[in-house]
Design an enzyme around this catalytic site. Structure first.
Site, PDB file in Angstrom:
ATOM      1  N   ASN A  11       0.862  -1.186   0.000  1.00 12.74           N
ATOM      2  CA  ASN A  11       0.000   0.000   0.000  1.00 12.74           C
ATOM      3  C   ASN A  11       0.898   1.234   0.000  1.00 12.74           C
ATOM      4  O   ASN A  11       1.494   1.565   1.016  1.00 12.74           O
ATOM      5  CB  ASN A  11      -0.900  -0.032   1.252  1.00 12.74           C
ATOM      6  N   TRP A  12       0.982   1.869  -1.151  1.00 14.33           N
ATOM      7  CA  TRP A  12       1.916   3.000  -1.297  1.00 14.33           C
ATOM      8  C   TRP A  12       1.371   4.271  -0.633  1.00 14.33           C
ATOM      9  O   TRP A  12       2.087   5.270  -0.554  1.00 14.33           O
ATOM     10  CB  TRP A  12       2.206   3.251  -2.776  1.00 14.33           C
ATOM     11  N   LYS A  13       0.106   4.244  -0.242  1.00 14.54           N
ATOM     12  CA  LYS A  13      -0.529   5.405   0.394  1.00 14.54           C
ATOM     13  C   LYS A  13      -0.324   6.658  -0.474  1.00 14.54           C
ATOM     14  O   LYS A  13      -0.293   6.555  -1.701  1.00 14.54           O
ATOM     15  CB  LYS A  13      -0.021   5.577   1.832  1.00 14.54           C
ATOM     16  N   HIS A  96      -9.571   1.397   5.166  1.00 13.10           N
ATOM     17  CA  HIS A  96      -8.288   1.568   5.846  1.00 13.10           C
ATOM     18  C   HIS A  96      -8.486   2.506   7.041  1.00 13.10           C
ATOM     19  O   HIS A  96      -9.266   3.453   6.971  1.00 13.10           O
ATOM     20  CB  HIS A  96      -7.245   2.134   4.872  1.00 13.10           C
ATOM     21  N   GLU A  98      -6.766   4.828   8.112  1.00 18.99           N
ATOM     22  CA  GLU A  98      -6.512   6.249   7.798  1.00 18.99           C
ATOM     23  C   GLU A  98      -7.749   6.881   7.173  1.00 18.99           C
ATOM     24  O   GLU A  98      -8.057   8.049   7.435  1.00 18.99           O
ATOM     25  CB  GLU A  98      -5.277   6.349   6.882  1.00 18.99           C
ATOM     26  N   GLU A 168      -5.332  -4.836  10.593  1.00 27.10           N
ATOM     27  CA  GLU A 168      -4.286  -3.843  10.834  1.00 27.10           C
ATOM     28  C   GLU A 168      -4.555  -3.137  12.163  1.00 27.10           C
ATOM     29  O   GLU A 168      -5.334  -2.179  12.211  1.00 27.10           O
ATOM     30  CB  GLU A 168      -4.281  -2.794   9.717  1.00 27.10           C
ATOM     31  N   GLY A 174       2.813   2.159  10.942  1.00 27.38           N
ATOM     32  CA  GLY A 174       3.806   3.219  10.816  1.00 27.38           C
ATOM     33  C   GLY A 174       4.539   3.537  12.106  1.00 27.38           C
ATOM     34  O   GLY A 174       5.216   4.557  12.210  1.00 27.38           O
ATOM     35  N   SER A 215       3.526  -2.284  10.336  1.00 29.06           N
ATOM     36  CA  SER A 215       4.975  -2.424  10.479  1.00 29.06           C
ATOM     37  C   SER A 215       5.478  -3.811  10.050  1.00 29.06           C
ATOM     38  O   SER A 215       6.460  -4.309  10.600  1.00 29.06           O
ATOM     39  CB  SER A 215       5.419  -2.095  11.905  1.00 29.06           C
ATOM     40  N   GLY A 236       2.935  -1.149   4.312  1.00 26.92           N
ATOM     41  CA  GLY A 236       3.008   0.273   4.025  1.00 26.92           C
ATOM     42  C   GLY A 236       4.442   0.685   3.738  1.00 26.92           C
ATOM     43  O   GLY A 236       4.956   0.513   2.630  1.00 26.92           O
ATOM     44  N   GLY A 237       5.118   1.224   4.743  1.00 30.13           N
ATOM     45  CA  GLY A 237       6.455   1.796   4.576  1.00 30.13           C
ATOM     46  C   GLY A 237       7.431   0.900   3.835  1.00 30.13           C
ATOM     47  O   GLY A 237       8.163   1.359   2.944  1.00 30.13           O
TER      48      GLY A 237
HETATM   49  P1  13P Z   1       3.135   0.295   7.734  1.00 29.73           P
HETATM   50  O1  13P Z   1       3.595  -1.006   7.117  1.00 29.73           O
HETATM   51  O2  13P Z   1       3.888   1.485   7.262  1.00 29.73           O
HETATM   52  O3  13P Z   1       3.029   0.169   9.232  1.00 29.73           O
HETATM   53  O4  13P Z   1       1.627   0.523   7.195  1.00 29.73           O
HETATM   54  C1  13P Z   1       0.705  -0.510   7.305  1.00 29.73           C
HETATM   55  C2  13P Z   1      -0.515  -0.126   6.564  1.00 29.73           C
HETATM   56  O5  13P Z   1      -1.262   0.740   6.956  1.00 29.73           O
HETATM   57  C3  13P Z   1      -0.773  -0.824   5.289  1.00 29.73           C
HETATM   58  O6  13P Z   1      -2.045  -0.534   4.802  1.00 29.73           O
END
Ligand code: 13P
Length: 257
Positions: A11-13, A96, A98, A168, A174, A215, A236-237
Site C-alpha cells: 500500500n503505497w498510500k 483503511h 486512515e 491492521e 507506521g 509495520s 506500508g512503509g
Molecule cells: P506500515 O507497514 O507502514 O506500518 O503501514 C501498514 C498499513 O497501513 C498498510 O495498509
C-alpha cells in the site's frame, strides 16, 4: 496446509509521483518475475494506476486502488467510482484506518463500497483493526468482530469467500510496533475467521484470505507468514522501496515451495 494462496500487497498510500511509481514498479516486476506461489499486489495512488498497469500488462503482479466511492457516477467532486476502476484494477482497499479516522468513513460506507466493487468484478481488501485504547481496554475482539460483521452485511457466501481482509491494529501502523505473530494469528483466526464461520459457515471462513498489516517488514515477515491463519501482509512503509518489498515476497515464497 490450506488452499489459500498467500498475498503480499504494497500500500503505497499518498507516496510516489507517476514517474517514481513507474520506476518502483519496474524494479518490483523484475524482482518477483518468477514467483508464482505468492500473489504480489501493488496499490499505487489513483493518478499512477494507468501507468503502473501498463508496465504490468504482461506480468502476474496484480494492481489495487486504495479507495473507491460507492456511487456509480454523479456530483461527487473528487471521488472515483467502481465502474471507473473496472478493467484497470484487480483489487481495491476499503476501510483503511486512515480513511476511517482522517476522512470519517463509517462501517456503513465500507459495506456499500464492498458491494459496489463486487458488482464490478473488483475484489475488496477490507481493512479492520482496533486502536491502542481499545486494545488496552481488552476490546479488540468485540470491536473487530463488529467491524467484520458490518462490512459484510448483505453479502452472500460466494462473495465473502472471494474477499481479502486485512487485520491492521492501528497502533502498529507506521509505528515500528507489530502485534506479536501469535497474537495477530489469534485475532485473524479466532476473531475474524471465527466471525465469518458464525455468519457463513466454516467452508467460507476457510476460503477467505486474511492479511496482517502494521509495520510488516523483511525482518518479521517470515515469522508472521509461518502463522497458520495469516495468509499475507498489507505493507506500508516497507513497500515503498523495491528491495524491501521484493525481499518480503521472496521470503514468503520460500515458505510455500
Ligand atoms: P506500515 O507497514 O507502514 O506500518 O503501514 C501498514 C498499513 O497501513 C498498510 O495498509
Amino acid at each position: 496446509m490450506n488452499n489459500r494462496r498467500p498475498i503480499i500487497a504494497g500500500n503505497w498510500k499518498m507516496n510516489k509521483t507517476i514517474a517514481e511509481a513507474v520506476t518502483l514498479i519496474r524494479d518490483i516486476r523484475s524482482g518477483v518475475r518468477e514467483i508464482m506461489t505468492v500473489e504480489t499486489v501493488v496499490c499505487p495512488p489513483f493518478v499512477a494506476l494507468s501507468a503502473v498497469a501498463e508496465v504490468l500488462s504482461h506480468s502476474h503482479i496484480a494492481v489495487a486502488a486504495q479507495n473507491v466511492f460507492y456511487e456509480e457516477s454523479g456530483a461527487f467532486t473528487g471521488e472515483i467510482s467502481a465502474p471507473m476502476l473496472e478493467g484497470l484494477v484487480d483489487y481495491c482497499i476499503i476501510g483503511h484506518s486512515e480513511r476511517r479516522n482522517i476522512f470519517g468513513e463509517s462501517d456503513e460506507w465500507v459495506n456499500k463500497k464492498a458491494k459496489a466493487l463486487l458488482a464490478h468484478g473488483i475484489i475488496p481488501i477490507i481493512c479492520v483493526g482496533e486502536s491502542l485504547e481499545q486494545n488496552q481496554a481488552g476490546e479488540t475482539d468485540s470491536f473487530v468482530r463488529q467491524q467484520v460483521t458490518a462490512a459484510l452485511a448483505g453479502l452472500n457466501a460466494d462473495q465473502v469467500a472471494s474477499l481479502v481482509i486485512a487485520y491492521e491494529p492501528i497502533w502498529a501502523i507506521g509505528t515500528g510496533l507489530t502485534a506479536t505473530p501469535a497474537e495477530a494469528n489469534r485475532i485473524i483466526g479466532l476473531t475474524i475467521r471465527g466471525t465469518i464461520a458464525d455468519l457463513y459457515g466454516e467452508n467460507t471462513a476457510q476460503a477467505v484470505r486474511i492479511q496482517y498489516g502494521g509495520s510488516a517488514k523483511p525482518a518479521n515477515i517470515v515469522e508472521l507468514m509461518m502463522q497458520p491463519d495469516i495468509d499475507g501482509a498489507l505493507v506500508g512503509g516497507a513497500s515503498l522501496k523495491a528491495d524491501s518489498f521484493v525481499d518480503m515476497v521472496r521470503k514468503t515464497a520460500q515458505l510455500y515451495r
